[in-house]
Design a protein around this motif. Sequence first.
Motif, PDB file in Angstrom:
ATOM      1  N   GLY A 130       0.777  -1.225   0.000  1.00 40.48           N
ATOM      2  CA  GLY A 130       0.000   0.000   0.000  1.00 40.48           C
ATOM      3  C   GLY A 130       0.808   1.274   0.000  1.00 40.48           C
ATOM      4  N   ILE A 131       2.053   1.242   0.435  1.00 39.64           N
ATOM      5  CA  ILE A 131       2.851   2.464   0.460  1.00 39.64           C
ATOM      6  C   ILE A 131       3.383   2.755  -0.944  1.00 39.64           C
ATOM      7  N   PHE A 132       3.907   3.976  -1.116  1.00 39.21           N
ATOM      8  CA  PHE A 132       4.344   4.406  -2.447  1.00 39.21           C
ATOM      9  C   PHE A 132       5.471   3.522  -2.979  1.00 39.21           C
ATOM     10  N   VAL A 133       6.433   3.181  -2.132  1.00 43.92           N
ATOM     11  CA  VAL A 133       7.582   2.387  -2.589  1.00 43.92           C
ATOM     12  C   VAL A 133       7.125   1.019  -3.079  1.00 43.92           C
ATOM     13  N   ALA A 198      20.173   2.726 -16.161  1.00 37.94           N
ATOM     14  CA  ALA A 198      19.126   3.449 -15.442  1.00 37.94           C
ATOM     15  C   ALA A 198      18.410   2.547 -14.433  1.00 37.94           C
ATOM     16  N   LEU A 199      18.133   1.306 -14.818  1.00 38.60           N
ATOM     17  CA  LEU A 199      17.490   0.371 -13.894  1.00 38.60           C
ATOM     18  C   LEU A 199      18.407   0.022 -12.731  1.00 38.60           C
ATOM     19  N   ASP A 200      19.699  -0.119 -13.000  1.00 34.11           N
ATOM     20  CA  ASP A 200      20.654  -0.374 -11.912  1.00 34.11           C
ATOM     21  C   ASP A 200      20.631   0.768 -10.901  1.00 34.11           C
ATOM     22  N   THR A 201      20.533   1.994 -11.402  1.00 34.88           N
ATOM     23  CA  THR A 201      20.477   3.149 -10.504  1.00 34.88           C
ATOM     24  C   THR A 201      19.219   3.115  -9.648  1.00 34.88           C
ATOM     25  N   MET A 202      18.087   2.784 -10.245  1.00 35.47           N
ATOM     26  CA  MET A 202      16.834   2.699  -9.498  1.00 35.47           C
ATOM     27  C   MET A 202      16.886   1.601  -8.446  1.00 35.47           C
ATOM     28  N   VAL A 203      17.409   0.457  -8.820  1.00 34.89           N
ATOM     29  CA  VAL A 203      17.521  -0.653  -7.863  1.00 34.89           C
ATOM     30  C   VAL A 203      18.423  -0.271  -6.702  1.00 34.89           C
ATOM     31  N   LEU A 204      19.420   0.549  -6.968  1.00 35.43           N
ATOM     32  CA  LEU A 204      20.340   0.980  -5.918  1.00 35.43           C
ATOM     33  C   LEU A 204      19.689   1.994  -4.979  1.00 35.43           C
ATOM     34  N   ILE A 205      18.798   2.825  -5.496  1.00 30.97           N
ATOM     35  CA  ILE A 205      18.194   3.893  -4.702  1.00 30.97           C
ATOM     36  C   ILE A 205      17.032   3.396  -3.849  1.00 30.97           C
ATOM     37  N   ILE A 206      16.285   2.413  -4.317  1.00 34.54           N
ATOM     38  CA  ILE A 206      15.048   1.983  -3.650  1.00 34.54           C
ATOM     39  C   ILE A 206      15.230   1.646  -2.165  1.00 34.54           C
ATOM     40  N   PRO A 207      16.273   0.898  -1.748  1.00 32.53           N
ATOM     41  CA  PRO A 207      16.368   0.560  -0.322  1.00 32.53           C
ATOM     42  C   PRO A 207      16.854   1.691   0.572  1.00 32.53           C
ATOM     43  N   LEU A 208      17.191   2.862   0.030  1.00 34.96           N
ATOM     44  CA  LEU A 208      17.712   3.959   0.847  1.00 34.96           C
ATOM     45  C   LEU A 208      16.738   4.418   1.939  1.00 34.96           C
ATOM     46  N   PRO A 209      15.412   4.478   1.698  1.00 30.85           N
ATOM     47  CA  PRO A 209      14.510   4.898   2.781  1.00 30.85           C
ATOM     48  C   PRO A 209      14.599   4.037   4.032  1.00 30.85           C
ATOM     49  N   LEU A 210      14.962   2.772   3.881  1.00 29.86           N
ATOM     50  CA  LEU A 210      15.092   1.908   5.054  1.00 29.86           C
ATOM     51  C   LEU A 210      16.207   2.381   5.982  1.00 29.86           C
ATOM     52  N   PHE A 211      17.211   3.050   5.409  1.00 27.37           N
ATOM     53  CA  PHE A 211      18.349   3.507   6.212  1.00 27.37           C
ATOM     54  C   PHE A 211      17.919   4.592   7.204  1.00 27.37           C
ATOM     55  N   PHE A 212      16.944   5.412   6.816  1.00 30.37           N
ATOM     56  CA  PHE A 212      16.504   6.531   7.655  1.00 30.37           C
ATOM     57  C   PHE A 212      15.189   6.242   8.367  1.00 30.37           C
TER      58      PHE A 212
END
Length: 388
Positions: A130-133, A198-212
């Motif tokens: 249900g969340i945006f991610v 571009a997909l590699d960059t997206m895959v790398l960015i997606i888990p960043l919210p978990l860090f904060f």
Amino acid sequence: MSEFRYSYDNFNEPEPISNKPGMIWGVVISGMMVSWMCVCLRLYVRFQVVRAPGWDDLCVGLYLLMITAGSIAICLSVTYGLGKHFLVLEPWESKGFLQTFYIGNAAYVTSTALIKEALLLQYLRVFERGIFVYRLLIGMIIFTALWGFAYSFLAWVPCFPVHDMWSEGGGRNCYGYGSQYAAPLIATFQSHAGINMALDTMVLIIPLPLFFKDGTTTCTRVRLVGLISMGIFVLVFATWRLVTIVEHQVATWPTRDPTWYGPISIILAVLEVDAASVCASVPIFWPVLRTMDWGKIFVTQEVNITRETRYMEDDEDRLTRDITHSRNGSEADLGVDNGRKGARNKEMYYQDAYVLSQVDPLRKSAEHTHASARSDVAKGSSKKWIKI
């Protein structure tokens, strides 16, 4: 008819280190071994330890088959002239190189899609519905699947029929990766490499919210740093490969020489997908294996054993004494005390409703059986009997 220009103009160029057979074999074989080790450990943990396999594990397993076939094809292509100038090859070597390149390139294209799908499906286990991610992940999974299918079809079926790609005089019905014209060939390779980066960059960015995220432990943050660090290596290899493709225009500039200009791009492709497999596997198996005590026997089932003691008439004083003495379980249950005390215990034992129901299953229910019970009173007082 092909429009490619072949010439001897680049024969005076120094041999790059990436063209040496030892370098090609060393990188490809080492990368394949590391990939096999990491993927097998991941699958072992998912199937045997946590027993929670998923669709991401299926993608990783298919990836392993693809990259193995591609790595073998690349190693064989060295024997057919990979690293040498194309014009010095014999006809049988040229045909063998085109065949092995066909398998290696198609396996790489499919592997990039499978390993990205595995990572994205793996992320679905982490984020809440249900969340945006989570919705973004669903969209990326669908897009990656369509992207992978489209380019995999172009790679596995570059001509009609397929063997026209390496047949002499063929190429009339070829397109994409098999095109005999520079413009569509360059566009196919560069578009795939660009979207892949571009997909590699997206895959790398997606888990960043978990860090904060609030509540994230220090240990989890350390694992995320490791995951992102490995993902950066994947992105570096993908970007570097795109640069080499653009530099020599898919081995068509300054002259058409795929066996001479191709090795650096092939090595970077292998490093990219092998690093991606490590990135997808280590976060799965490392936390589990680190906590396992390899010096002990694996426990597959746990049994909890409890013991209850049934007291008889002669045990009345034992329940009211200031100091309670324990009896051996087998002696207490079977009534093997010596003399008159043992005989009385045995007699009372076989008058117990529970024991009788086990010995004679056809007897009336214990609800209709008269039994006597005694309430515990202070030591020295008279015995009180209650009829049930």
